[in-house]
Design an enzyme around this catalytic site. Structure first.
Site, PDB file in Angstrom:
ATOM      1  N   GLU A 243       0.841  -1.215   0.000  1.00 12.21           N
ATOM      2  CA  GLU A 243       0.000   0.000   0.000  1.00 12.21           C
ATOM      3  C   GLU A 243       0.862   1.246   0.000  1.00 12.21           C
ATOM      4  O   GLU A 243       0.547   2.237  -0.652  1.00 12.21           O
ATOM      5  CB  GLU A 243      -0.928   0.009   1.225  1.00 12.21           C
ATOM      6  CG  GLU A 243      -1.998   1.108   1.187  1.00 12.21           C
ATOM      7  CD  GLU A 243      -1.521   2.488   1.650  1.00 12.21           C
ATOM      8  OE1 GLU A 243      -2.223   3.489   1.387  1.00 12.21           O
ATOM      9  OE2 GLU A 243      -0.447   2.580   2.285  1.00 12.21           O
ATOM     10  N   ASP A 264      -8.095   2.766   7.048  1.00 21.55           N
ATOM     11  CA  ASP A 264      -6.715   3.252   7.101  1.00 21.55           C
ATOM     12  C   ASP A 264      -6.706   4.478   8.009  1.00 21.55           C
ATOM     13  O   ASP A 264      -7.759   5.007   8.373  1.00 21.55           O
ATOM     14  CB  ASP A 264      -6.229   3.589   5.684  1.00 21.55           C
ATOM     15  CG  ASP A 264      -4.714   3.482   5.549  1.00 21.55           C
ATOM     16  OD1 ASP A 264      -4.016   3.572   6.584  1.00 21.55           O
ATOM     17  OD2 ASP A 264      -4.231   3.330   4.423  1.00 21.55           O
TER      18      ASP A 264
END
Ligand SMILES: [Zn+2]
Length: 366
Positions: A243, A264
Site C-alpha cells: 500500500e 486506514d
C-alpha cells in the site's frame, strides 16, 4: 440525481432510528493487544511475509478462512449470505522503512526510503538490517558525523537520505568489513516501531499506519464470531501489502463485491476536525471524492452506533481503495479510520478512535 435522493432519504431514516448501544470494551482491548503484537513484527513494504503469516493465523484462530495471495496479502472470508452484494474491507500491513542503497567506504550504510519514510524524523532511530542469507544486524540511523561536539555543521545540516547513514553496531571500518558480514545493497532496513500504550489509552508507534486498522478488522472478526452473527451480505477483508507504494489494493477483489472500504489512518492536523479519539470519515482526498452513498452510509452508521466521528478532507492522501478502483474494479468506495496524529512520523492514536472505527464498521457492514 434520483439515486442520490433515494439514498439520502434512506440514510436519514436510518439515522433517525434509536442509537444502538454497543459495549465494545472487550473488543477494544483485543484490538489494542493485537495491534501491539503486529507492530512488533517488522514489515516494511516489500518485506511483509512474516506479518502476513501472522495476520492469516490470527483470522484463522477466530474461525475464518484466510489465504495468502500471490502478491503476499491476506484475503479473509468473513462469510455472509448475499454473495452478489459483497463488501470488501481493506487495511494494509506494510509500513514505511528503508533499503541499503550504498555501502560506504567507512563501512556505514546509505539508505533509500521504502514508502514515504522521512530521514528527518527517523534520525537517531534504532534499525535492523535484514540480510538475504546472514541474519539480522543492528544499528542506528544517524546524521553523518553525528557527534555534536565534533561536527560544527550539526545544527545547520538538512537531514536527508544523503546526509544520514546507518552506523552498524558491529566492528566495521570499511566497505569490505561490512560486505563480509553478508550485508549487501538491496537489504531491507527496519526501523524500530517504538510501541507505547499509555495508561489513559493513547497508542504510539512509528507504524500505527496501518497496523491499528488490521487490529480493528481482527476485532470486527472477533465480534462476528463471539456474537454468532451471519452477515446479510458477503463480507471480506483484504490485508494488503505494497500500500505504501501505491498498489496494495490493486488485485484480489473477491467475486461479487459491489463496495470496498479502506480502513486506514484518519488524518489529524491543522484545518481538520478529527482527533485521535474519533473515527474519521473521509469525504475527499487527493484521489477525489469518495462514493457519495458510501460516505452517507458511513455517517448514518456512526449516528446509529453512537460513534464519535468527524468528516474530513485529506489534502495529501491516497488510499488503497483508490488503487482498487484504478485497477479497473467496478465498485463504490469509502475510507474510514481512527484519527492518527503525526502520520508517517512518530504516530499517535487512541483506543477510543479504534473503538469508534469498530462501531462504524459494525453499523455499516452488519
Ligand atoms: Zn496507510
Amino acid at each position: 440525481m434520483a439515486v442520490r435522493k433515494t439514498a439520502a432519504k434512506k440514510a436519514a431514516k436510518t439515522a433517525d432510528k434509536k442509537t444502538t448501544k454497543l459495549n465494545l470494551k472487550k473488543y477494544t482491548d483485543f484490538i489494542v493487544d493485537k495491534t501491539v503484537e503486529l507492530l512488533n513484527i517488522d514489515s516494511p513494504t516489500g518485506y511483509t511475509e512474516e506479518a502476513a503469516a501472522w495476520v492469516k493465523k490470527e483470522f484463522e484462530a477466530l474461525g475464518f478462512k484466510a489465504r495468502i495471495t500471490n502478491k503476499g496479502g491476506v484475503v479473509v472470508d468473513l462469510t455472509g449470505k448475499d454473495k452478489k452484494n459483497g463488501l470488501l474491507l481493506e487495511a494494509h500491513t506494510d509500513t514505511l522503512g528503508g533499503m541499503v542503497a550504498t555501502i560506504k567506504g567507512n563501512g556505514r550504510l546509505q539508505l533509500t526510503n521504502l514508502g514515504g519514510m522521512n530521514a528527518n524524523n527517523a534520525e537517531t532511530e534504532n534499525v535492523r538490517v535484514v540480510t538475504k542469507f546472514d541474519g539480522i544486524y543492528e544499528g542506528t540511523f544517524q546524521l553523518n558525523n553525528a557527534s555534536l561536539h565534533v561536527n560544527g555543521d550539526y545544527n545547520d545540516t538538512k537531514r536527508s537520505w544523503d546526509t544520514c547513514e546507518v552506523v552498524l553496531d558491529e566492528d566495521v571500518k570499511s566497505e569490505e568489513d561490512t560486505k563480509k558480514l553478508g550485508i549487501s545493497v538491496g537489504d531491507i532496513v527496519c526501523f524500530e516501531p517504538n510501541v507505547r500504550v499509555t495508561k489513559n489509552g493513547y497508542i504510539k508507534s512509528r507504524f500505527l499506519d496501518d497496523k491499528l486498522s488490521v487490529g480493528i478488522l481482527l476485532g470486527f472478526a472477533k465480534y462476528i464470531k463471539d456474537n454468532k452473527i451471519v452477515p446479510k451480505r458477503a463480507l471480506y477483508a483484504h490485508i494488503t501489502v505494497f500500500e505504501e507504494v501505491g498498489h496494495g489494493g490493486c488485485g484480489s477483489v473477491p467475486e461479487g463485491c459491489t463496495e470496498a472500504i479502506s480502513v486506514d489512518m484518519g488524518c489529524v492536523g491543522e484545518g481538520l476536525t478529527c482527533t485521535e479519539k474519533q473515527v474519521s470519515i473521509c469525504a475527499k482526498d487527493s484521489g477525489g471524492p469518495y462514493s457519495y452513498p458510501v460516505v452517507q452510509g458511513l455517517v448514518a452508521a456512526a449516528k446509529k452506533t453512537g460513534a464519535d466521528y468527524a468528516i474530513d478532507i485529506y489534502p495529501h492522501y491516497g488510499s488503497d481503495v483508490e488503487a482498487t478502483l484504478e485497477a479497473g474494479n467496478d465498485l463504490r468506495h469509502g475510507l474510514i479510520g481512527a484519527g492518527v496524529y503525526a502520520s508517517h512520523g512518530y504516530e499517535r492514536s487512541h483506543r477510543d478512535g479504534a473503538e469508534n472505527t469498530l462501531k462504524v464498521i459494525i453499523g455499516y457492514a452488519l
